[in-house]
Design a protein around this motif. Structure first.
Motif, PDB file in Angstrom:
ATOM      1  N   LEU A  48      14.258 -46.562 -18.289  1.00 58.64           N
ATOM      2  CA  LEU A  48      13.451 -47.525 -17.406  1.00 58.64           C
ATOM      3  C   LEU A  48      14.134 -48.444 -16.453  1.00 58.64           C
ATOM      4  O   LEU A  48      14.042 -48.923 -15.472  1.00 58.64           O
ATOM      5  CB  LEU A  48      12.485 -48.156 -18.123  1.00 58.64           C
ATOM      6  CG  LEU A  48      11.398 -47.371 -18.975  1.00 58.64           C
ATOM      7  CD1 LEU A  48      10.544 -48.605 -19.820  1.00 58.64           C
ATOM      8  CD2 LEU A  48      10.465 -46.668 -17.854  1.00 58.64           C
ATOM      9  N   PHE A  49      15.428 -48.944 -17.090  1.00 59.65           N
ATOM     10  CA  PHE A  49      16.408 -49.662 -16.340  1.00 59.65           C
ATOM     11  C   PHE A  49      17.522 -49.144 -16.094  1.00 59.65           C
ATOM     12  O   PHE A  49      18.581 -49.708 -16.735  1.00 59.65           O
ATOM     13  CB  PHE A  49      16.416 -51.096 -17.076  1.00 59.65           C
ATOM     14  CG  PHE A  49      14.948 -51.668 -17.337  1.00 59.65           C
ATOM     15  CD1 PHE A  49      14.617 -52.911 -16.254  1.00 59.65           C
ATOM     16  CD2 PHE A  49      14.358 -51.550 -18.404  1.00 59.65           C
ATOM     17  CE1 PHE A  49      13.361 -53.296 -16.619  1.00 59.65           C
ATOM     18  CE2 PHE A  49      13.192 -52.081 -18.646  1.00 59.65           C
ATOM     19  CZ  PHE A  49      12.692 -53.240 -17.752  1.00 59.65           C
ATOM     20  N   PRO A  50      17.703 -48.271 -15.476  1.00 59.87           N
ATOM     21  CA  PRO A  50      18.976 -47.300 -15.153  1.00 59.87           C
ATOM     22  C   PRO A  50      20.199 -48.328 -14.878  1.00 59.87           C
ATOM     23  O   PRO A  50      21.372 -48.147 -15.048  1.00 59.87           O
ATOM     24  CB  PRO A  50      18.655 -46.411 -14.027  1.00 59.87           C
ATOM     25  CG  PRO A  50      17.502 -46.983 -13.420  1.00 59.87           C
ATOM     26  CD  PRO A  50      16.553 -47.644 -14.435  1.00 59.87           C
ATOM     27  N   GLY A  51      19.861 -49.570 -13.808  1.00 62.16           N
ATOM     28  CA  GLY A  51      20.977 -50.255 -13.504  1.00 62.16           C
ATOM     29  C   GLY A  51      21.632 -51.039 -14.703  1.00 62.16           C
ATOM     30  O   GLY A  51      22.666 -51.092 -14.815  1.00 62.16           O
ATOM     31  N   GLU A  52      20.766 -51.338 -15.807  1.00 68.13           N
ATOM     32  CA  GLU A  52      21.332 -51.871 -17.132  1.00 68.13           C
ATOM     33  C   GLU A  52      22.344 -51.154 -17.787  1.00 68.13           C
ATOM     34  O   GLU A  52      23.195 -51.427 -18.356  1.00 68.13           O
ATOM     35  CB  GLU A  52      20.224 -52.414 -17.951  1.00 68.13           C
ATOM     36  CG  GLU A  52      19.435 -53.611 -17.155  1.00 68.13           C
ATOM     37  CD  GLU A  52      20.307 -54.762 -16.678  1.00 68.13           C
ATOM     38  OE1 GLU A  52      20.839 -55.459 -17.502  1.00 68.13           O
ATOM     39  OE2 GLU A  52      20.289 -55.067 -15.520  1.00 68.13           O
TER      40      GLU A  52
ATOM     41  N   GLU B  47      25.772 -39.605 -19.176  1.00 66.44           N
ATOM     42  CA  GLU B  47      25.999 -40.449 -17.886  1.00 66.44           C
ATOM     43  C   GLU B  47      24.706 -41.234 -17.429  1.00 66.44           C
ATOM     44  O   GLU B  47      24.704 -42.459 -17.019  1.00 66.44           O
ATOM     45  CB  GLU B  47      26.225 -39.491 -16.691  1.00 66.44           C
ATOM     46  CG  GLU B  47      27.671 -38.906 -17.039  1.00 66.44           C
ATOM     47  CD  GLU B  47      28.285 -38.084 -15.636  1.00 66.44           C
ATOM     48  OE1 GLU B  47      27.294 -37.713 -14.949  1.00 66.44           O
ATOM     49  OE2 GLU B  47      29.354 -37.982 -15.670  1.00 66.44           O
ATOM     50  N   SER B  48      23.462 -40.519 -17.674  1.00 68.59           N
ATOM     51  CA  SER B  48      22.158 -41.353 -17.405  1.00 68.59           C
ATOM     52  C   SER B  48      21.320 -40.576 -18.344  1.00 68.59           C
ATOM     53  O   SER B  48      21.286 -39.602 -18.934  1.00 68.59           O
ATOM     54  CB  SER B  48      21.736 -41.102 -16.013  1.00 68.59           C
ATOM     55  OG  SER B  48      21.604 -39.702 -15.716  1.00 68.59           O
ATOM     56  N   ILE B  49      19.943 -41.295 -18.427  1.00 67.60           N
ATOM     57  CA  ILE B  49      18.954 -41.101 -19.384  1.00 67.60           C
ATOM     58  C   ILE B  49      17.404 -41.110 -18.478  1.00 67.60           C
ATOM     59  O   ILE B  49      17.379 -42.056 -17.447  1.00 67.60           O
ATOM     60  CB  ILE B  49      18.717 -41.784 -20.675  1.00 67.60           C
ATOM     61  CG1 ILE B  49      20.025 -41.858 -21.102  1.00 67.60           C
ATOM     62  CG2 ILE B  49      17.601 -41.441 -21.317  1.00 67.60           C
ATOM     63  CD1 ILE B  49      20.171 -42.903 -22.356  1.00 67.60           C
ATOM     64  N   GLU B  50      16.750 -40.059 -18.796  1.00 65.46           N
ATOM     65  CA  GLU B  50      15.605 -40.037 -17.910  1.00 65.46           C
ATOM     66  C   GLU B  50      14.222 -39.802 -18.989  1.00 65.46           C
ATOM     67  O   GLU B  50      14.524 -38.987 -19.857  1.00 65.46           O
ATOM     68  CB  GLU B  50      15.453 -38.855 -16.822  1.00 65.46           C
ATOM     69  CG  GLU B  50      16.730 -38.711 -15.778  1.00 65.46           C
ATOM     70  CD  GLU B  50      16.661 -37.582 -15.213  1.00 65.46           C
ATOM     71  OE1 GLU B  50      15.429 -37.214 -14.635  1.00 65.46           O
ATOM     72  OE2 GLU B  50      17.663 -36.924 -14.939  1.00 65.46           O
ATOM     73  N   LEU B  51      13.109 -40.304 -18.560  1.00 61.93           N
ATOM     74  CA  LEU B  51      12.128 -40.309 -19.293  1.00 61.93           C
ATOM     75  C   LEU B  51      11.444 -38.615 -19.077  1.00 61.93           C
ATOM     76  O   LEU B  51      11.517 -38.433 -17.805  1.00 61.93           O
ATOM     77  CB  LEU B  51      10.993 -41.106 -19.116  1.00 61.93           C
ATOM     78  CG  LEU B  51      11.154 -42.648 -19.409  1.00 61.93           C
ATOM     79  CD1 LEU B  51      10.054 -43.333 -19.148  1.00 61.93           C
ATOM     80  CD2 LEU B  51      11.675 -42.828 -20.796  1.00 61.93           C
ATOM     81  N   ALA B  52      11.085 -37.868 -20.001  1.00 61.00           N
ATOM     82  CA  ALA B  52      10.773 -36.352 -20.026  1.00 61.00           C
ATOM     83  C   ALA B  52       9.438 -36.247 -20.324  1.00 61.00           C
ATOM     84  O   ALA B  52       8.909 -34.942 -20.679  1.00 61.00           O
ATOM     85  CB  ALA B  52      11.790 -35.440 -20.474  1.00 61.00           C
TER      86      ALA B  52
ATOM     87  N   VAL C  54      12.991 -37.527 -23.656  1.00 58.58           N
ATOM     88  CA  VAL C  54      13.905 -37.971 -22.682  1.00 58.58           C
ATOM     89  C   VAL C  54      14.806 -36.753 -22.351  1.00 58.58           C
ATOM     90  O   VAL C  54      15.235 -35.885 -23.086  1.00 58.58           O
ATOM     91  CB  VAL C  54      14.985 -39.106 -23.297  1.00 58.58           C
ATOM     92  CG1 VAL C  54      14.048 -40.233 -23.513  1.00 58.58           C
ATOM     93  CG2 VAL C  54      15.610 -38.762 -24.369  1.00 58.58           C
ATOM     94  N   LYS C  55      15.454 -36.882 -21.273  1.00 61.01           N
ATOM     95  CA  LYS C  55      16.258 -35.871 -20.857  1.00 61.01           C
ATOM     96  C   LYS C  55      18.015 -36.891 -20.585  1.00 61.01           C
ATOM     97  O   LYS C  55      17.942 -37.483 -20.335  1.00 61.01           O
ATOM     98  CB  LYS C  55      16.252 -35.562 -19.527  1.00 61.01           C
ATOM     99  CG  LYS C  55      17.373 -34.301 -18.955  1.00 61.01           C
ATOM    100  CD  LYS C  55      16.672 -34.012 -17.563  1.00 61.01           C
ATOM    101  CE  LYS C  55      18.107 -33.026 -16.823  1.00 61.01           C
ATOM    102  NZ  LYS C  55      18.407 -31.717 -17.798  1.00 61.01           N
ATOM    103  N   LEU C  56      18.931 -36.084 -21.419  1.00 59.07           N
ATOM    104  CA  LEU C  56      20.176 -36.789 -21.698  1.00 59.07           C
ATOM    105  C   LEU C  56      20.990 -36.190 -20.724  1.00 59.07           C
ATOM    106  O   LEU C  56      21.347 -34.981 -20.786  1.00 59.07           O
ATOM    107  CB  LEU C  56      20.819 -36.767 -23.063  1.00 59.07           C
ATOM    108  CG  LEU C  56      19.884 -37.359 -24.231  1.00 59.07           C
ATOM    109  CD1 LEU C  56      20.543 -37.393 -25.709  1.00 59.07           C
ATOM    110  CD2 LEU C  56      19.427 -38.960 -23.976  1.00 59.07           C
ATOM    111  N   ASN C  57      21.593 -36.647 -19.595  1.00 60.35           N
ATOM    112  CA  ASN C  57      22.262 -36.240 -18.694  1.00 60.35           C
ATOM    113  C   ASN C  57      23.729 -36.214 -19.122  1.00 60.35           C
ATOM    114  O   ASN C  57      24.450 -37.426 -18.813  1.00 60.35           O
ATOM    115  CB  ASN C  57      22.188 -36.596 -17.314  1.00 60.35           C
ATOM    116  CG  ASN C  57      20.755 -36.361 -16.924  1.00 60.35           C
ATOM    117  OD1 ASN C  57      20.362 -35.116 -16.930  1.00 60.35           O
ATOM    118  ND2 ASN C  57      20.164 -37.448 -16.548  1.00 60.35           N
TER     119      ASN C  57
END
Length: 391
Positions: free
Chosen positions: A248-252, A362-367, A386-389
């Motif tokens: 939810l807070f990719p910048g952090e 590298e990044s995480i997305e809600l899935a 979630v999707k773990l990239n």
């Protein structure tokens, strides 16, 4: 002259309230500094007052609390004690879970985290709870305690029952008790016996305190069961919440990847941002002034951690997850003499698993949709795809 404590018009423990616990608890906090539920329980939810209540164990005693049933499956020790007994018993756990004692299992945590991430690499989406945080904790926690492999599938049922006893009876309590009660209790009683444990595990260290007379043999068993219950759900829920926050807070999360040494700070902020426990129960031993209100002696009281951790009177932008936030006065770990005795253990688990995720992902997305943990006092996701990239 003090005002009468206002009656709160809503039941905060219905299934619908639990599904929306953040909004429900925050609304209670803003209603008044102190409110009375329909069953007479007094709830306190503002940071200032919850903090002072947790620090004053003589006034807010743990020896009795709302909905306390001494015959429940919850181990009746430590959480239901006050000093000086609490201090004596707590030392047994504190010694067994000290940084020095846990240093020898640090490599176990790190190896387990690497193996788990290796398995997850091939998955398109995963559940941040069941596939990641819970899978890790339910493996490493009984491993280091020295519990046998047999029957570990009962861990979640045990935790559900324990958490259910912290809230009022009702629909959710009944659902928690629908687990195979007899199988859970039999597993708990037989596999936590000293004779069943790996003599190299931390469980044996807890039992060793009975040899020196610090606690009795039955008390040592209760302490082991306490670590097993308290050390599982709050830890995996907080780690799952960290993954959710990073999505939810990719910048952090980018800041964290740039400075991986802040994994502990990231875990602490997750604990504040969405605390895994809504409240702690206490009993007022004297009349207590809360603003313009008086909590009468003998009142059963709920000190609401999660709402206090989002109190805008204390926190700037409390709904935001901020890596650099000062969380020293977060109540996620509890406070005072009843502060979390397993903090070192939980932090070490988190640094191993979350640290490995930060290194590899590298990044995480809600899935998928967030599904709440349907228990009255515990709080957090029971499922969060979630999707773990991976890099």
């Amino acid at each position: 002259m003090s005002k009468e404590i206002p009656d709160y018009p809503l039941d905060i423990f219905t299934p619908e309230a639990v599904r929306n616990a953040r909004e429900v608890d925050d609304a209670l906090r803003e209603f008044a500094p102190v409110v009375r539920l329909h069953d007479g329980t007094v709830m306190i939810a503002r940071h200032e007052h919850v903090t002072s209540g947790l620090l004053d164990w003589k006034t807010f005693s743990s020896t009795s609390r709302p909905w306390h049933d001494p015959t429940s499956p919850r181990p009746e020790i430590l959480l239901t004690d006050d000093p000086p007994r609490h201090t004596q018993v707590r030392k047994v756990i504190a010694d067994a879970l000290s940084p020095r004692a846990l240093e020898r299992v640090k490599a176990v945590f790190e190896q387990s985290a690497r193996e788990l991430l290796d398995r997850l690499r091939t998955r398109d989406t995963v559940d941040a709870v069941g596939d990641v945080a819970q899978a890790f904790v339910f493996q490493v926690l009984p491993d280091i305690l020295g519990l046998p492999e047999k029957g570990r599938e009962n861990m979640h049922g045990f935790s559900e029952m324990v958490w259910a006893t912290m809230g009022p009876p009702g629909e959710l309590f009944d659902q928690a008790m629908e687990h195979d009660y007899s199988a859970v209790i039999e597993w708990l009683e037989t596999q936590c016996e000293r004779s069943a444990l790996d003599p190299e595990g931390i469980g044996e260290q807890i039992y060793a305190a009975s040899d020196s007379g610090q606690v009795t043999l039955p008390e040592a068993k209760l302490l082991l069961q306490t670590v097993l219950s308290a050390g599982a759900d709050t830890t995996f829920i907080t780690m799952a919440n960290a993954l959710r926050a990073w999505a939810l807070f990719p910048g952090e999360y980018e800041k964290l990847r740039a400075d991986p040494k802040k994994v502990r700070a990231a875990f602490d902020e997750s604990l504040r941002w969405d605390s895994p426990s809504r409240m702690a129960g206490r009993m007022a031993t004297r009349d207590v002034e809360i603003g313009e209100y008086t909590v009468p002696a003998g009142s059963k009281v709920g000190l609401m951690f999660a709402a206090a951790n989002r109190d805008p009177r204390y926190w700037d932008a409390p709904d935001e997850y901020r890596l650099d936030r000062d969380t020293r006065h977060s109540l996620g770990w509890g406070y005072g003499v009843h502060g979390c005795v397993g903090r070192v253990l939980a932090t070490m688990e988190a640094q191993a698993l979350l640290g490995e995720i930060v290194r590899q992902v590298e990044s995480i997305e809600l899935a998928g949709a967030y599904e709440p943990w349907m228990t009255t006092v515990g709080h957090g996701p029971i499922r969060q795809p979630v999707k773990l990239n991976f890099g």
